[in-house]
Design a protein around this motif. Sequence first.
Motif, PDB file in Angstrom:
ATOM      1  N   ILE A  55       0.845  -1.197   0.000  1.00  0.00           N
ATOM      2  CA  ILE A  55       0.000   0.000   0.000  1.00  0.00           C
ATOM      3  C   ILE A  55       0.881   1.248   0.000  1.00  0.00           C
ATOM      4  CG2 ILE A  55      -1.883   1.233   1.132  1.00  0.00           C
ATOM      5  CD1 ILE A  55      -2.661  -1.600   0.335  1.00  0.00           C
ATOM      6  N   ILE A  56       0.575   2.198  -0.876  1.00  0.00           N
ATOM      7  CA  ILE A  56       1.249   3.492  -0.900  1.00  0.00           C
ATOM      8  C   ILE A  56       0.401   4.501  -0.148  1.00  0.00           C
ATOM      9  CG2 ILE A  56       2.258   5.310  -2.347  1.00  0.00           C
ATOM     10  CD1 ILE A  56       3.503   2.541  -2.745  1.00  0.00           C
ATOM     11  N   VAL A  57       1.021   5.274   0.740  1.00  0.00           N
ATOM     12  CA  VAL A  57       0.320   6.340   1.449  1.00  0.00           C
ATOM     13  C   VAL A  57       0.982   7.667   1.102  1.00  0.00           C
ATOM     14  CG1 VAL A  57      -0.378   7.289   3.679  1.00  0.00           C
ATOM     15  CG2 VAL A  57      -0.272   4.800   3.360  1.00  0.00           C
ATOM     16  N   THR A  58       0.302   8.495   0.290  1.00  0.00           N
ATOM     17  CA  THR A  58       0.826   9.839   0.049  1.00  0.00           C
ATOM     18  C   THR A  58       0.505  10.699   1.268  1.00  0.00           C
ATOM     19  OG1 THR A  58      -1.126  10.885  -0.951  1.00  0.00           O
ATOM     20  CG2 THR A  58       0.255   9.511  -2.398  1.00  0.00           C
TER      21      THR A  58
ATOM     22  N   GLY B  48      -2.598  -1.098  -3.358  1.00  0.00           N
ATOM     23  CA  GLY B  48      -3.506  -0.081  -2.834  1.00  0.00           C
ATOM     24  C   GLY B  48      -2.841   1.272  -2.729  1.00  0.00           C
ATOM     25  N   LEU B  49      -3.671   2.293  -2.680  1.00  0.00           N
ATOM     26  CA  LEU B  49      -3.190   3.673  -2.605  1.00  0.00           C
ATOM     27  C   LEU B  49      -4.089   4.463  -1.660  1.00  0.00           C
ATOM     28  CD1 LEU B  49      -1.529   6.162  -3.648  1.00  0.00           C
ATOM     29  CD2 LEU B  49      -3.210   6.320  -5.507  1.00  0.00           C
ATOM     30  N   VAL B  50      -3.467   5.217  -0.768  1.00  0.00           N
ATOM     31  CA  VAL B  50      -4.187   6.142   0.098  1.00  0.00           C
ATOM     32  C   VAL B  50      -3.739   7.552  -0.264  1.00  0.00           C
ATOM     33  CG1 VAL B  50      -4.733   6.819   2.463  1.00  0.00           C
ATOM     34  CG2 VAL B  50      -4.207   4.423   1.941  1.00  0.00           C
TER      35      VAL B  50
ATOM     36  N   GLN C 113      -3.142   8.301 -11.138  1.00  0.00           N
ATOM     37  CA  GLN C 113      -2.724   7.946 -12.489  1.00  0.00           C
ATOM     38  C   GLN C 113      -1.439   7.109 -12.472  1.00  0.00           C
ATOM     39  OE1 GLN C 113      -5.773   8.802 -13.999  1.00  0.00           O
ATOM     40  NE2 GLN C 113      -4.408   9.054 -15.735  1.00  0.00           N
ATOM     41  N   VAL C 114      -0.518   7.492 -11.603  1.00  0.00           N
ATOM     42  CA  VAL C 114       0.791   6.826 -11.573  1.00  0.00           C
ATOM     43  C   VAL C 114       0.708   5.462 -10.892  1.00  0.00           C
ATOM     44  CG1 VAL C 114       3.146   6.959 -10.670  1.00  0.00           C
ATOM     45  CG2 VAL C 114       2.070   8.992 -11.685  1.00  0.00           C
ATOM     46  N   PHE C 115       0.215   5.433  -9.670  1.00  0.00           N
ATOM     47  CA  PHE C 115       0.203   4.179  -8.914  1.00  0.00           C
ATOM     48  C   PHE C 115      -0.968   3.285  -9.296  1.00  0.00           C
ATOM     49  CE2 PHE C 115       2.486   7.170  -6.072  1.00  0.00           C
ATOM     50  CZ  PHE C 115       3.720   6.519  -6.066  1.00  0.00           C
TER      51      PHE C 115
ATOM     52  N   GLY D 230      -7.268  -4.336  -6.424  1.00  0.00           N
ATOM     53  CA  GLY D 230      -6.772  -3.350  -5.480  1.00  0.00           C
ATOM     54  C   GLY D 230      -7.826  -2.342  -5.081  1.00  0.00           C
ATOM     55  N   SER D 231      -7.430  -1.441  -4.191  1.00  0.00           N
ATOM     56  CA  SER D 231      -8.346  -0.444  -3.653  1.00  0.00           C
ATOM     57  C   SER D 231      -7.622   0.886  -3.513  1.00  0.00           C
ATOM     58  CB  SER D 231      -8.875  -0.899  -2.289  1.00  0.00           C
ATOM     59  OG  SER D 231      -9.686   0.098  -1.699  1.00  0.00           O
ATOM     60  N   ILE D 232      -8.332   1.963  -3.858  1.00  0.00           N
ATOM     61  CA  ILE D 232      -7.803   3.320  -3.737  1.00  0.00           C
ATOM     62  C   ILE D 232      -8.716   4.084  -2.788  1.00  0.00           C
ATOM     63  CG2 ILE D 232      -7.255   5.463  -4.955  1.00  0.00           C
ATOM     64  CD1 ILE D 232      -6.972   3.683  -7.514  1.00  0.00           C
ATOM     65  N   VAL D 233      -8.122   4.746  -1.798  1.00  0.00           N
ATOM     66  CA  VAL D 233      -8.896   5.511  -0.830  1.00  0.00           C
ATOM     67  C   VAL D 233      -8.457   6.969  -0.877  1.00  0.00           C
ATOM     68  CG1 VAL D 233      -9.528   5.805   1.586  1.00  0.00           C
ATOM     69  CG2 VAL D 233      -9.172   3.503   0.667  1.00  0.00           C
TER      70      VAL D 233
END
Length: 271
Positions: free
Chosen positions: A12-15, A89-91, A133-135, A145-148
């Motif tokens: 999971i990536i967290v920006t 995943g991406l937050v 767009q990137v991740f 996957g899931s994007i929040v």
Amino acid sequence: MENTFSLKGKVIIVTGGTGILGGAFVDAVVEAGASVGILGRNAQVANERADAINQAGGQAIALVADVMDESQLLECRAQVLDKFGRIDGLVNAAGGNQPEGVLQPEEDIFKMNLDGMKKVMDLNLWGTVIPTQVFGESIAASGKGSIVNISSMNSKRVITKVLGYNLGKAGVDYYNQWFAVELANRYGGAIRMNAIAPGFFLTEQNRTLLTNPDGSYTDRGGLAIKQTPFKRFGHPDELKGALIWLLSDASQFVTGAMICVDGGFSVFGGV
């Protein structure tokens, strides 16, 4: 029974992972078993948080980037794929307000700092769209996957002074719904997008707006508390449950939703 809330084996990536709320999100995904990419502009904090997780037996990587810089994000994506081989995943927690995006009551409403308002609006809206767009491309490649996204009460109710932030988060809300539908049309239920809308939480950006040096409430802080039925500010850890639910298979039939974690602020009429 299978634990559908588990994120074990996921990346999971967290920006905004170097901020206060972002830090809670990072801890949450690690506690749920995921490996995490901690993305932010503060290299020192990103590395300190990643080192602490790795020393405690988790898996984390520090990613230093500005969410408005696609080239930096692409480099971060390459680093994550090189280390973990996938992204699940991406937050999108990066965002917030800035001094140039604030209109004080004594200032002329027809002489607003429009450049400042636009800068804040862009950070919150495009700072969500660009990382997706990137991740998101790598999430699609992984097959599921899931994007929040992180919305705000500012998109649901008029919050004075911070027009740029209001506009940005309103844009995030519509993007959240639009992109969720497009993902569903293309990937079925395999890739989902949802949002969390926090109420009033103390962060480094709003602390001086809401509290005095002695910890008492400012006039603005008092108004926020008055409008919140729980009569207190939220604690970052109170966002963890909603986040893990949305990232995990426990919410596999949920997309385009907004979960308000606000102590009742969004539904209270003040009477």
